[in-house]
Write a protein that holds these residues in place. Structure first.
Motif, PDB file in Angstrom:
ATOM      1  N   LEU A  19       7.986   5.526   5.620  1.00 39.04           N
ATOM      2  CA  LEU A  19       6.651   5.359   5.035  1.00 39.04           C
ATOM      3  C   LEU A  19       5.976   6.722   4.863  1.00 39.04           C
ATOM      4  CD1 LEU A  19       5.158   2.241   6.879  1.00 39.04           C
ATOM      5  CD2 LEU A  19       6.110   2.375   4.576  1.00 39.04           C
ATOM      6  N   LEU A  24      -0.694   4.637   1.044  1.00 33.27           N
ATOM      7  CA  LEU A  24      -0.954   3.257   1.457  1.00 33.27           C
ATOM      8  C   LEU A  24      -2.380   2.874   1.094  1.00 33.27           C
ATOM      9  CD1 LEU A  24       0.639   3.490   5.020  1.00 33.27           C
ATOM     10  CD2 LEU A  24       1.600   2.245   3.074  1.00 33.27           C
ATOM     11  N   VAL A  26      -5.445  -0.076   0.506  1.00 39.10           N
ATOM     12  CA  VAL A  26      -5.917  -1.434   0.769  1.00 39.10           C
ATOM     13  C   VAL A  26      -6.379  -1.997  -0.571  1.00 39.10           C
ATOM     14  CG1 VAL A  26      -7.563  -2.872   1.992  1.00 39.10           C
ATOM     15  CG2 VAL A  26      -6.713  -0.772   3.054  1.00 39.10           C
ATOM     16  N   VAL A  42      -2.163  -4.460   2.159  1.00 38.00           N
ATOM     17  CA  VAL A  42      -1.908  -3.023   2.100  1.00 38.00           C
ATOM     18  C   VAL A  42      -0.676  -2.818   1.221  1.00 38.00           C
ATOM     19  CG1 VAL A  42      -1.373  -0.935   3.417  1.00 38.00           C
ATOM     20  CG2 VAL A  42      -2.903  -2.669   4.397  1.00 38.00           C
ATOM     21  N   ALA A  43      -0.842  -2.028   0.178  1.00 39.47           N
ATOM     22  CA  ALA A  43       0.229  -1.827  -0.787  1.00 39.47           C
ATOM     23  C   ALA A  43       0.557  -0.356  -0.943  1.00 39.47           C
ATOM     24  CB  ALA A  43      -0.194  -2.398  -2.142  1.00 39.47           C
ATOM     25  N   VAL A  44       1.812  -0.069  -1.242  1.00 38.48           N
ATOM     26  CA  VAL A  44       2.217   1.305  -1.538  1.00 38.48           C
ATOM     27  C   VAL A  44       1.992   1.543  -3.024  1.00 38.48           C
ATOM     28  CG1 VAL A  44       4.194   2.863  -1.735  1.00 38.48           C
ATOM     29  CG2 VAL A  44       3.909   1.465   0.316  1.00 38.48           C
ATOM     30  N   VAL A  47       2.435   4.165  -8.824  1.00 36.18           N
ATOM     31  CA  VAL A  47       2.152   4.568 -10.210  1.00 36.18           C
ATOM     32  C   VAL A  47       0.961   5.517 -10.337  1.00 36.18           C
ATOM     33  CG1 VAL A  47       3.158   2.497 -11.251  1.00 36.18           C
ATOM     34  CG2 VAL A  47       0.745   2.496 -10.604  1.00 36.18           C
ATOM     35  N   ILE A  57       0.107  -5.905  -8.580  1.00 35.51           N
ATOM     36  CA  ILE A  57       0.851  -5.744  -7.331  1.00 35.51           C
ATOM     37  C   ILE A  57       2.011  -6.727  -7.299  1.00 35.51           C
ATOM     38  CG2 ILE A  57      -1.060  -4.810  -5.977  1.00 35.51           C
ATOM     39  CD1 ILE A  57      -1.494  -7.583  -4.772  1.00 35.51           C
ATOM     40  N   ARG A  64      10.382  -3.445  -3.018  1.00 36.57           N
ATOM     41  CA  ARG A  64      11.335  -2.356  -2.737  1.00 36.57           C
ATOM     42  C   ARG A  64      12.054  -1.884  -4.003  1.00 36.57           C
ATOM     43  NH1 ARG A  64      13.175  -5.887   1.533  1.00 36.57           N
ATOM     44  NH2 ARG A  64      15.237  -5.825   0.619  1.00 36.57           N
ATOM     45  N   ALA A  66      10.328  -1.098  -6.637  1.00 35.11           N
ATOM     46  CA  ALA A  66       9.401  -0.158  -7.276  1.00 35.11           C
ATOM     47  C   ALA A  66       9.880   1.265  -7.006  1.00 35.11           C
ATOM     48  CB  ALA A  66       7.992  -0.378  -6.738  1.00 35.11           C
ATOM     49  N   VAL A  74       8.514  -1.973   3.146  1.00 32.29           N
ATOM     50  CA  VAL A  74       7.344  -2.163   2.309  1.00 32.29           C
ATOM     51  C   VAL A  74       7.418  -3.546   1.679  1.00 32.29           C
ATOM     52  CG1 VAL A  74       6.436  -1.444   0.064  1.00 32.29           C
ATOM     53  CG2 VAL A  74       7.014   0.283   1.786  1.00 32.29           C
ATOM     54  N   ASP A  75       6.366  -4.358   1.800  1.00 31.60           N
ATOM     55  CA  ASP A  75       6.408  -5.700   1.211  1.00 31.60           C
ATOM     56  C   ASP A  75       5.430  -5.901   0.058  1.00 31.60           C
ATOM     57  OD1 ASP A  75       3.984  -6.026   2.487  1.00 31.60           O
ATOM     58  OD2 ASP A  75       4.749  -7.349   4.036  1.00 31.60           O
ATOM     59  N   THR A  76       4.670  -4.874  -0.274  1.00 26.53           N
ATOM     60  CA  THR A  76       3.752  -4.955  -1.415  1.00 26.53           C
ATOM     61  C   THR A  76       3.655  -3.582  -2.067  1.00 26.53           C
ATOM     62  OG1 THR A  76       2.439  -6.484  -0.050  1.00 26.53           O
ATOM     63  CG2 THR A  76       1.507  -5.846  -2.176  1.00 26.53           C
ATOM     64  N   VAL A  79       2.514  -1.611  -9.033  1.00 31.18           N
ATOM     65  CA  VAL A  79       3.512  -1.238 -10.031  1.00 31.18           C
ATOM     66  C   VAL A  79       2.927  -1.075 -11.436  1.00 31.18           C
ATOM     67  CG1 VAL A  79       5.503  -2.177  -8.795  1.00 31.18           C
ATOM     68  CG2 VAL A  79       4.157  -3.668 -10.295  1.00 31.18           C
TER      69      VAL A  79
END
Lengths: 92, 92, 92, 92, 92
Positions: A19, A24, A26, A42-44, A47, A57, A64, A66, A74-76, A79
């Motif tokens: 990570l 990261l 919110v 919480v998303a990575v 873009v 999202i 994964r 993305a 990472v689950d979110t 993109v």
């Protein structure tokens, strides 16, 4: 995928190696009329989305796929940045 | 990913071989204002989180991407300790 | 993962080849105070859990990581018997 | 899979490389009586569905099994146009 | 996995190549007392279930582990016909 808006940034020093260097954010899912949903995630960001932008999202294992998230815990992921949503029915 | 706080430890002797040696924590997802959500989940701690800390949890198959969880029967993992959440909009 | 208690057994003769020989149990997720949640799920028992025991269940693709479930059409598995949940904050 | 109807199109310029050229539609899951559910999702259309049609949507990693979605950061896909739903019990 | 009953058949001509020849059924999850849940899902029948039968459905990527569903865009499958659910606690 869902539509969300960015609320802030999560700062975490002690975290999984994969990570590190990831942004990261919110984000809060929104309804189609732009109103907030009573939820957040919480998303990575993959873009380079800016604050106040509406983003797309993706969740689950597909997050994964993305850019840069391969094999990451990472689950979110964000993109896409949404320009508009067109509700007009196209003529034929 | 979601934000949660640690409530306690699950003690289990009779369990899957691949769970042996793993720290199983009961965590409660929280709202962005710090209040509790009416839910809980059992997560494998992979970052050495301390009690009373806010943590970042990841769910689904991505929990197996966390350090040490490869091929383990684990659907939630703690992958970060949260220092702060910054809601300030950055200036441009 | 979640905590659940075992309610009963599902008997099915006509089923997927890869479910043959598996112990299909009906389990009910419970709250941390031991009260029932208004939900249930059918899980494959992989640890030889007994009736009236509290068990740890794992969901999604990770259920296939449990002992004996590789490549099986299984989305929930019992992966542990819970001895206790310790809510005491450890001293430092 | 679920049944949904198409509401509109998501326009996004800044997005993941693997989403380029994909048709991103906003769809609303519907009940079996045709009424709307209070929810929506953004799905990649993989079958050339037309507006006002009822479609079949698939979620999770299986959305990546739809035509053209391999390894894409996509968690929902339209995989069929629904002609009818037949509730008549077949005679034996 | 969950317990459901079959409501009807989905007829779709224009669909993903890998859905061709598959039996798409509308099923409704039920409670343990046999009453209906306010939900439905479209599942691929992989065991030749009959109407009015109670079936076992599996969701997520595990639906692709059911007979014939490998690499198909399918997120729910019927993997068993339920004979009975035995709530009797076994004697020791």
């Amino acid at each position: 995928m869902r539509i969300a808006r960015i609320l802030g940034t999560v700062v975490s020093t002690q975290k999984d190696e994969r990570l590190k260097g990831k942004k990261l954010l919110v984000v809060r899912p929104i309804n189609l009329d732009g109103s907030d949903r009573d939820d957040y995630v919480v998303a990575v960001d993959t873009v380079g989305a800016g604050f106040h932008e509406k983003v797309l999202i993706v969740g689950g294992s597909s997050a994964r796929m993305a850019e840069g998230n391969k094999d990451c815990p990472v689950d979110t992921a964000i993109v896409g940045v949404i320009d508009t949503i067109d509700f007009t029915t196209p003529e034929k």
